[in-house]
Design a protein around this motif. Structure first.
Motif, PDB file in Angstrom:
ATOM      1  N   LEU A   4      24.559 -46.404 -87.125  1.00  0.00           N
ATOM      2  CA  LEU A   4      25.143 -45.525 -86.104  1.00  0.00           C
ATOM      3  C   LEU A   4      24.037 -45.144 -85.126  1.00  0.00           C
ATOM      4  CD1 LEU A   4      27.613 -43.764 -85.378  1.00  0.00           C
ATOM      5  CD2 LEU A   4      26.693 -42.022 -86.897  1.00  0.00           C
ATOM      6  N   VAL A   5      24.306 -45.298 -83.833  1.00  0.00           N
ATOM      7  CA  VAL A   5      23.343 -44.866 -82.817  1.00  0.00           C
ATOM      8  C   VAL A   5      24.024 -43.798 -81.968  1.00  0.00           C
ATOM      9  CG1 VAL A   5      21.954 -45.577 -80.818  1.00  0.00           C
ATOM     10  CG2 VAL A   5      22.186 -47.114 -82.776  1.00  0.00           C
ATOM     11  N   ILE A   6      23.402 -42.631 -81.900  1.00  0.00           N
ATOM     12  CA  ILE A   6      23.978 -41.536 -81.109  1.00  0.00           C
ATOM     13  C   ILE A   6      23.397 -41.597 -79.697  1.00  0.00           C
ATOM     14  CG2 ILE A   6      24.345 -39.032 -80.963  1.00  0.00           C
ATOM     15  CD1 ILE A   6      25.315 -40.280 -83.607  1.00  0.00           C
ATOM     16  N   GLY A   7      24.269 -41.561 -78.681  1.00  0.00           N
ATOM     17  CA  GLY A   7      23.813 -41.556 -77.296  1.00  0.00           C
ATOM     18  C   GLY A   7      24.492 -42.663 -76.515  1.00  0.00           C
ATOM     19  N   GLY A   8      24.244 -42.696 -75.210  1.00  0.00           N
ATOM     20  CA  GLY A   8      24.948 -43.692 -74.401  1.00  0.00           C
ATOM     21  C   GLY A   8      24.245 -44.004 -73.090  1.00  0.00           C
ATOM     22  N   GLY A   9      22.930 -44.186 -73.152  1.00  0.00           N
ATOM     23  CA  GLY A   9      22.193 -44.517 -71.937  1.00  0.00           C
ATOM     24  C   GLY A   9      21.407 -45.806 -72.095  1.00  0.00           C
ATOM     25  N   GLY A  10      20.537 -46.075 -71.125  1.00  0.00           N
ATOM     26  CA  GLY A  10      19.716 -47.285 -71.156  1.00  0.00           C
ATOM     27  C   GLY A  10      18.781 -47.304 -72.353  1.00  0.00           C
ATOM     28  N   ARG A  11      18.282 -46.123 -72.702  1.00  0.00           N
ATOM     29  CA  ARG A  11      17.395 -46.036 -73.877  1.00  0.00           C
ATOM     30  C   ARG A  11      18.128 -46.487 -75.134  1.00  0.00           C
ATOM     31  NH1 ARG A  11      15.963 -40.054 -74.724  1.00  0.00           N
ATOM     32  NH2 ARG A  11      18.232 -39.996 -74.666  1.00  0.00           N
ATOM     33  N   GLU A  12      19.358 -46.012 -75.316  1.00  0.00           N
ATOM     34  CA  GLU A  12      20.124 -46.392 -76.504  1.00  0.00           C
ATOM     35  C   GLU A  12      20.450 -47.886 -76.481  1.00  0.00           C
ATOM     36  OE1 GLU A  12      20.676 -43.548 -74.804  1.00  0.00           O
ATOM     37  OE2 GLU A  12      19.850 -42.259 -76.374  1.00  0.00           O
ATOM     38  N   HIS A  13      20.706 -48.426 -75.264  1.00  0.00           N
ATOM     39  CA  HIS A  13      20.980 -49.860 -75.175  1.00  0.00           C
ATOM     40  C   HIS A  13      19.749 -50.654 -75.621  1.00  0.00           C
ATOM     41  CE1 HIS A  13      23.227 -53.208 -72.766  1.00  0.00           C
ATOM     42  NE2 HIS A  13      23.242 -53.405 -74.052  1.00  0.00           N
ATOM     43  N   GLY A  33      28.118 -44.472 -76.570  1.00  0.00           N
ATOM     44  CA  GLY A  33      27.837 -45.778 -75.950  1.00  0.00           C
ATOM     45  C   GLY A  33      28.211 -45.768 -74.473  1.00  0.00           C
ATOM     46  N   ASN A  34      28.345 -46.950 -73.891  1.00  0.00           N
ATOM     47  CA  ASN A  34      28.814 -47.063 -72.504  1.00  0.00           C
ATOM     48  C   ASN A  34      29.353 -48.480 -72.287  1.00  0.00           C
ATOM     49  OD1 ASN A  34      26.730 -48.885 -71.555  1.00  0.00           O
ATOM     50  ND2 ASN A  34      25.327 -47.146 -71.350  1.00  0.00           N
ATOM     51  N   GLY A  35      29.808 -48.742 -71.063  1.00  0.00           N
ATOM     52  CA  GLY A  35      30.465 -50.020 -70.771  1.00  0.00           C
ATOM     53  C   GLY A  35      29.600 -51.238 -71.025  1.00  0.00           C
ATOM     54  N   GLY A  36      28.295 -51.084 -70.892  1.00  0.00           N
ATOM     55  CA  GLY A  36      27.385 -52.212 -71.136  1.00  0.00           C
ATOM     56  C   GLY A  36      27.022 -52.321 -72.600  1.00  0.00           C
ATOM     57  N   ILE A  37      26.812 -51.169 -73.230  1.00  0.00           N
ATOM     58  CA  ILE A  37      26.484 -51.158 -74.660  1.00  0.00           C
ATOM     59  C   ILE A  37      27.623 -51.807 -75.444  1.00  0.00           C
ATOM     60  CG2 ILE A  37      26.166 -49.610 -76.661  1.00  0.00           C
ATOM     61  CD1 ILE A  37      24.572 -47.736 -74.829  1.00  0.00           C
ATOM     62  N   ALA A  38      28.845 -51.713 -74.897  1.00  0.00           N
ATOM     63  CA  ALA A  38      30.028 -52.271 -75.580  1.00  0.00           C
ATOM     64  C   ALA A  38      29.887 -53.768 -75.855  1.00  0.00           C
ATOM     65  CB  ALA A  38      31.277 -52.002 -74.751  1.00  0.00           C
ATOM     66  N   GLU A  39      28.995 -54.457 -75.137  1.00  0.00           N
ATOM     67  CA  GLU A  39      28.779 -55.883 -75.421  1.00  0.00           C
ATOM     68  C   GLU A  39      27.900 -56.097 -76.653  1.00  0.00           C
ATOM     69  OE1 GLU A  39      27.816 -58.459 -72.233  1.00  0.00           O
ATOM     70  OE2 GLU A  39      29.410 -57.657 -70.953  1.00  0.00           O
ATOM     71  N   ASP A  40      27.202 -55.060 -77.082  1.00  0.00           N
ATOM     72  CA  ASP A  40      26.269 -55.192 -78.209  1.00  0.00           C
ATOM     73  C   ASP A  40      26.619 -54.322 -79.401  1.00  0.00           C
ATOM     74  OD1 ASP A  40      24.030 -56.984 -77.228  1.00  0.00           O
ATOM     75  OD2 ASP A  40      24.146 -55.555 -75.587  1.00  0.00           O
ATOM     76  N   ALA A  41      27.569 -53.411 -79.245  1.00  0.00           N
ATOM     77  CA  ALA A  41      27.906 -52.481 -80.332  1.00  0.00           C
ATOM     78  C   ALA A  41      29.357 -52.047 -80.170  1.00  0.00           C
ATOM     79  CB  ALA A  41      26.986 -51.261 -80.275  1.00  0.00           C
ATOM     80  N   ILE A  42      29.875 -51.405 -81.212  1.00  0.00           N
ATOM     81  CA  ILE A  42      31.241 -50.869 -81.133  1.00  0.00           C
ATOM     82  C   ILE A  42      31.131 -49.436 -80.615  1.00  0.00           C
ATOM     83  CG2 ILE A  42      33.321 -50.305 -82.458  1.00  0.00           C
ATOM     84  CD1 ILE A  42      32.078 -52.378 -84.591  1.00  0.00           C
ATOM     85  N   CYS A  43      31.657 -49.199 -79.421  1.00  0.00           N
ATOM     86  CA  CYS A  43      31.540 -47.856 -78.841  1.00  0.00           C
ATOM     87  C   CYS A  43      32.713 -46.995 -79.289  1.00  0.00           C
ATOM     88  CB  CYS A  43      31.505 -47.931 -77.322  1.00  0.00           C
ATOM     89  SG  CYS A  43      30.055 -48.794 -76.712  1.00  0.00           S
ATOM     90  N   VAL A  44      32.408 -45.763 -79.656  1.00  0.00           N
ATOM     91  CA  VAL A  44      33.439 -44.828 -80.112  1.00  0.00           C
ATOM     92  C   VAL A  44      33.329 -43.574 -79.263  1.00  0.00           C
ATOM     93  CG1 VAL A  44      34.334 -43.540 -82.086  1.00  0.00           C
ATOM     94  CG2 VAL A  44      33.205 -45.745 -82.451  1.00  0.00           C
ATOM     95  N   ASN A  45      34.465 -43.125 -78.765  1.00  0.00           N
ATOM     96  CA  ASN A  45      34.429 -42.040 -77.797  1.00  0.00           C
ATOM     97  C   ASN A  45      34.244 -40.662 -78.461  1.00  0.00           C
ATOM     98  OD1 ASN A  45      34.478 -40.775 -75.411  1.00  0.00           O
ATOM     99  ND2 ASN A  45      36.708 -40.858 -75.130  1.00  0.00           N
ATOM    100  N   ILE A  46      33.052 -40.473 -79.006  1.00  0.00           N
ATOM    101  CA  ILE A  46      32.673 -39.167 -79.557  1.00  0.00           C
ATOM    102  C   ILE A  46      31.379 -38.777 -78.845  1.00  0.00           C
ATOM    103  CG2 ILE A  46      31.819 -37.958 -81.619  1.00  0.00           C
ATOM    104  CD1 ILE A  46      33.643 -39.760 -83.299  1.00  0.00           C
ATOM    105  N   GLY A  47      31.356 -37.574 -78.264  1.00  0.00           N
ATOM    106  CA  GLY A  47      30.201 -37.144 -77.475  1.00  0.00           C
ATOM    107  C   GLY A  47      28.967 -36.936 -78.342  1.00  0.00           C
ATOM    108  N   ALA A  48      27.791 -37.149 -77.732  1.00  0.00           N
ATOM    109  CA  ALA A  48      26.530 -37.034 -78.473  1.00  0.00           C
ATOM    110  C   ALA A  48      26.261 -35.603 -78.947  1.00  0.00           C
ATOM    111  CB  ALA A  48      25.370 -37.536 -77.612  1.00  0.00           C
TER     112      ALA A  48
END
Ligand code: AMP
Ligand code: GLY
Length: 424
Positions: A4-13, A33-48
């Motif tokens: 599990l990775v918490i966050g949704g920016g370039g650093r997290e990507h 996560g975010n729209g780009g991270i979605a290509e590398d991980a399963i994004c779940v809409n829960i805020g950090a």
């Protein structure tokens, strides 16, 4: 392993792309996560910052290891809450994250343990703060105590500006409760150096040094931003400076935190200024820097997840942390107008061959397309044997990527290149 990775920016990507290289990793969830991270991980809409929901998700999905990178969830105690449920984490507990969460705490820590930093006073009363300002030389630095999205620092050139800054923080509450207490400190000069370091509370292993570019426009003009680009290594961080930092800053900080019963485990970020009197701490962050991580991790040759788990298990001393003897550059492609008003919703095109080098910071998926959704949109990176080549390669990549209203600084790394030339 389920990560599990918490966050949704370039650093997290950048973190996600690095841990994906480990064969044991089966699934990675990014919250949110975010729209780009979605290509590398399963994004779940829960805020950090939604600690309860994060913990519930981690338990229900049998997460084996959690990586908490942004400041807010760390300061809010997300690691403590996950550990309570038996989920091992990378990141400090709340009692250690206070090193970033309260500037008053970190300044007092440095004073108590003789760690070099700007001289300062802390105030919770506006009149007393203003009386003090009248006795001080200008420029002077005024900081809100708590987290303020990296914006709670004002450098005042005149007494009037300083009084306005104190008033805006303490009476107008421009940074909310973060301004209840303020730190007024001496203005220091010199090149800035960022050093991220892994520590398990027993040993400290610094990563390759880096240099951020915080102002919006070329030549370090314009407003302060979250960071418009980075390079690594930082040419001002010579072996002699590194040795001095280890002896006078890094080890004393780790020991001080242990002594205060606030053992720090995770990534400790040292924001340093190389003053004429030696390196001094400008700030501590309790996490990976953004966008420093985007140049540091591409140079890491050791396996990131292995190092992170060694930190969690207190086995960092036995674990190799090796960096390539190369340079890296990250250019932030932002929405024109950032850090003030900007438009969003523009389609982004990134050629497939560039995708491994692009970390997505502020974009979302809309009708199957990646569109801009933030001020800082993409982090375009490159590594090369020399800094000059890394910079050129990063800008060549920028040219191949498109979205309307894209803006980037054109001089990322210039100051570092000039410093290298001066030393030759
Ligand atoms: P911070 O949010 O603490 O990183 O501060 C933001 C920026 O303000 C730093 O990166 C420095 O460029 C500048 N700054 C902070 N403290 C000082 C200081 N005491 N003297 C000079 N510049 C400072
Ligand atoms: N680049 C500065 C920070 O992460 O706070």
């Amino acid at each position: 392993m389920r990560i599990l990775v918490i966050g949704g920016g370039g650093r997290e990507h950048a973190v996600i792309k690095a841990i994906k290289k480990n064969n044991e990793v089966k699934e990675i969830y990014a919250l949110p996560g975010n729209g780009g991270i979605a290509e590398d991980a399963i994004c779940v809409n829960i805020g950090a910052k939604d600690v309860d929901k994060i913990v519930q998700f981690a338990v229900e999905n049998k997460i084996d290891y959690a990586i908490v990178t942004p400041d807010d969830p760390l300061v809010l105690g997300t690691v403590d809450a996950l550990e309570d449920k038996g989920i091992p984490c990378f990141g400090p507990q709340a009692k250690a994250a206070i090193i970033e969460g309260s500037k008053a705490f970190s300044k007092d820590l440095m004073k108590k343990y003789g760690i070099p930093t700007a001289s300062y006073e802390i105030f919770n009363d506006e009149d007393k703060a203003i009386e003090y300002l009248k006795t001080q030389d200008m420029p002077i630095v005024i900081k809100a105590d708590g987290l303020a999205l990296g914006k709670g620092v004002i450098i005042a050139q005149t007494l009037d500006e300083a009084i306005d800054a104190v008033h805006s923080m303490m009476s107008d509450k421009v940074f909310g409760a973060s301004g209840d207490n303020i730190v007024i400190e001496e203005f220091l000069t010199g090149p800035e150096i960022s050093v991220l370091a892994f520590t398990d509370g027993k040993c400290v292993k610094p990563m390759v040094s880096s240099m951020d570019h915080k102002r919006a426009h070329d030549g370090d003009e314009g407003l302060n931003t979250g960071g418009m680009g980075t390079i690594a290594p930082n040419p001002y961080y010579t072996d002699a400076v590194a040795k001095e930092c280890m002896e006078k800053i890094f080890l004393p900080t780790i020991n001080a935190m242990n002594n205060e019963n606030r053992t720090f485990k995770g990534c400790l970020y040292f924001g340093l200024m190389l003053t004429p009197k030696g390196p001094k701490v400008i700030e501590y962050n309790c996490r990976f820097g953004d966008p420093e991580t985007q140049v540091v991790l591409p140079l890491l040759e050791s396996d990131l997840l292995t190092v992170m788990r060694a930190v969690t298990d207190g086995k960092l001393a036995e674990t190799e942390v090796k960096f390539a003897d190369k340079s890296a550059c990250c250019v932030v492609m932002a929405s024109d107008g950032y850090p003030q008003h900007y438009e969003k919703g523009f389609e982004i095109t990134i050629p497939n061959e560039q995708k491994p080098y692009v970390y997505v910071a502020g974009a979302t998926q809309k009708e199957g397309k990646l569109v801009t959704s933030g001020g800082r949109v993409l982090n375009v990176t490159a590594t090369a044997p020399t800094l000059k080549d890394a910079i050129e390669k990063a800008y060549e990549r920028v040219e191949k990527i498109h979205f309307d209203n894209a803006y980037c600084r054109r001089d990322i790394g210039k100051r570092a290149l000039d410093a290298i030339k001066e030393n030759k």
